[in-house]
Design an enzyme around this catalytic site. Structure first.
Site, mmCIF file in Angstrom:
data_model
loop_
_atom_site.group_PDB
_atom_site.id
_atom_site.type_symbol
_atom_site.label_atom_id
_atom_site.label_comp_id
_atom_site.label_asym_id
_atom_site.label_seq_id
_atom_site.Cartn_x
_atom_site.Cartn_y
_atom_site.Cartn_z
ATOM 1 N N HIS A 187 0.871 -1.176 0.000
ATOM 2 C CA HIS A 187 0.000 0.000 0.000
ATOM 3 C C HIS A 187 0.910 1.229 0.000
ATOM 4 C CE1 HIS A 187 -3.835 2.044 1.519
ATOM 5 N NE2 HIS A 187 -2.940 3.007 1.418
ATOM 6 N N ARG A 243 -8.154 15.081 2.351
ATOM 7 C CA ARG A 243 -7.920 15.662 3.672
ATOM 8 C C ARG A 243 -6.472 15.450 4.063
ATOM 9 N NH1 ARG A 243 -7.180 10.976 6.344
ATOM 10 N NH2 ARG A 243 -8.530 9.199 5.865
#
Length: 492
Positions: free
Chosen positions: A204, A288
């Protein structure tokens, strides 16, 4: 620049934002529910506004905007979690003439739906994981047949590992869809799910992007977030130890390309799966500030909160796109590894933070803080910087060893055990590493498991004699990890 900013969050991220506001000479206003009345983030801000008794009040958009207006704020920073990726909240702020310190609402809305985000990124030339619809079992079966098992059922909204199920055959699909939809509805208020090809043995890897309102967009390199438990990150590092220079350049360029296609501004993160061949695929975009942003700040020297504030104020982006050294972060949580990582609320009796060269402690607690069961168990983030990876790993383990949190259970020892493994030391790990080696990481090696299980009988016998804990009144229902932990103590 703004005069006063409401921080619509709690815990360590609220403390983090207030620090930058103070450096800029901007007033900070905290919000709090009754359980957070004496919390550190409340004491670190210049002012504080009570939201009432309901622990869910951090999700009450109207109440937060009323608090901002009542305190005379001209801007609002959402932090992460709660309403930070809620387009309607961003629009409500703007309609109340309060600047939302984040990206444009249309980008939040588009990237908030994983299905729409995948379509938008595919159209922008960003490679995506093969997948498709799962509105009904019949549609899901068709999608699974097309992409091939294993597949992952995923909620179209939200994240954090919620609403996700791994499926390896047609026979497992119906039950997985039902469970994922139920969990997604509870977590995000939307039961919609879709399917993605489950790429196993992947890493990831995410890319930090930053852009201003004038269209200037750049990346601040990547972070490897593959060390996860139940799809939730626990250790992150930058740079990714598995990336070749050409792949890194392509990955970062694709993230900037995707952000530009959205007309994006502010801080954002593109998340990818990296397979063993070096191919990468878009997963999602977080519109964000990320929990793990400190390691990017450590290697680039950029204060991402400061940049979000200046961008929201209409100023141009002037940061240098440079990186040096290695940074690694560990998330310290109030959870009990010996009980399946169950949350461990309570009062912090002692808190000793790590210090020294290259150590950064982002905490939302101090001695006397009460950790509530109503919120995420994250207590602090311990991040380090060093000139190279070997020194960074040694520094983080040293810092973990200096950290003392007494009064409740934490994952500090578990994190140290994880960092000590030969695979992590060598950078040879993937998204499934923690789950595969959970027993060993908890101190239960394959060689020691049998004698410990035999000793567990003594634990059960002692509990039957009246030694039950308050939360286990009759000594029944113990998890194997609790039994093994107690057996180990007896054996010693």
């Amino acid at each position: 620049m703004f005069k006063k900013v409401l921080i619509a969050n709690r815990g360590e991220i609220a403390v983090r934002v207030s620090r930058t506001l103070r450096e800029l000479g901007v007033g900070s206003v905290a919000v709090f529910t009754d359980v957070d009345r004496g919390a550190l983030h409340v004491r670190r801000a210049d002012e504080a506004v009570a939201l009432g008794a309901d622990p869910r009040a951090y999700l009450d958009a109207e109440r937060l905007i009323a608090a901002a207006r009542g305190a005379g704020c001209d801007a609002l920073h959402p932090g992460y979690g709660f309403l930070s990726e809620n387009a309607e909240f961003a629009e409500l702020c703007e309609s109340a003439h309060i600047t939302f310190i984040g990206p444009p609402p249309n980008a939040i809305r588009l990237m908030g739906s994983k299905e729409r985000a995948r379509a938008a990124m595919s159209a922008a030339g960003v490679p995506v994981v093969p997948g498709g619809g799962a509105g009904t079992l019949e549609e899901a079966l068709v999608t699974a047949s097309r992409v091939g098992y294993p597949v992952m059922v995923k909620a179209t909204d939200g994240g954090g590992g919620k609403g996700m199920r791994l499926v390896r055959s047609d026979g497992e699909l119906d039950a997985a869809l039902e469970r994922a939809r139920s969990e997604a509805l509870k977590a995000f208020g939307n039961a919609d799910v879709y399917l993605e090809k489950a790429l196993e043995g992947t890493r990831h890897v995410e890319v930090q992007v930053l852009g201003d309102r004038g269209g200037h967009m750049l990346h601040l390199f990547e972070r490897d977030c593959s060390l996860q438990r139940r799809h939730q990150k626990i250790v992150e590092e930058t740079p990714c130890p598995a990336l070749e220079p050409a792949t890194r350049a392509a990955l970062c360029d694709v993230a900037v390309q995707g952000a530009r296609s959205l007309g994006y501004y502010s801080a954002g993160t593109f998340e990818f799966l990296l397979d063993q061949s070096g191919s990468f695929y878009f997963l999602e975009m977080n519109t964000r500030l990320q929990v793990e942003h400190p390691i990017t700040e450590l290697v680039t020297g950029v204060d991402l909160v400061r940049e979000m504030l200046t961008i929201a104020a209409g100023e141009p982006l002037l940061v240098e796109q440079e990186t040096r050294g290695v940074a690694i972060e560990a998330r310290l949580c109030a959870e009990d590894p010996a009980r399946g990582f169950a949350p461990s609320p309570g009062r912090i009796e002692t808190y000793v933070t790590a210090a020294g060269p290259g150590v950064r402690d982002d905490s939302g607690i101090d001695e006397g803080s009460v950790v509530s069961p109503h919120y995420d168990p994250l207590l602090a983030k311990l991040a380090v910087w060093a000139p190279n990876r070997a020194q960074a790993l040694a520094r983080l383990r040293r810092a973990l060893g200096e950290t003392v949190i007494a009064g409740l259970e934490t994952n500090v020892a578990f994190l140290d055990a994880l960092l000590a493994t030969p695979e992590v030391q060598a950078g040879r790990y993937d998204n499934g590493f923690v789950e595969r080696y959970a027993a060993e990481l908890l101190g239960v090696s394959r060689e020691s498991e049998e004698p410990l299980l035999a000793a567990a009988a003594a634990v059960v016998a002692s509990l039957a004699g009246g030694a039950a804990r308050p939360d286990e009144p009759d000594g029944s229902g113990l998890s194997p990890w609790v039994m093994l932990e107690r057996a180990d103590r007896l054996a010693r």
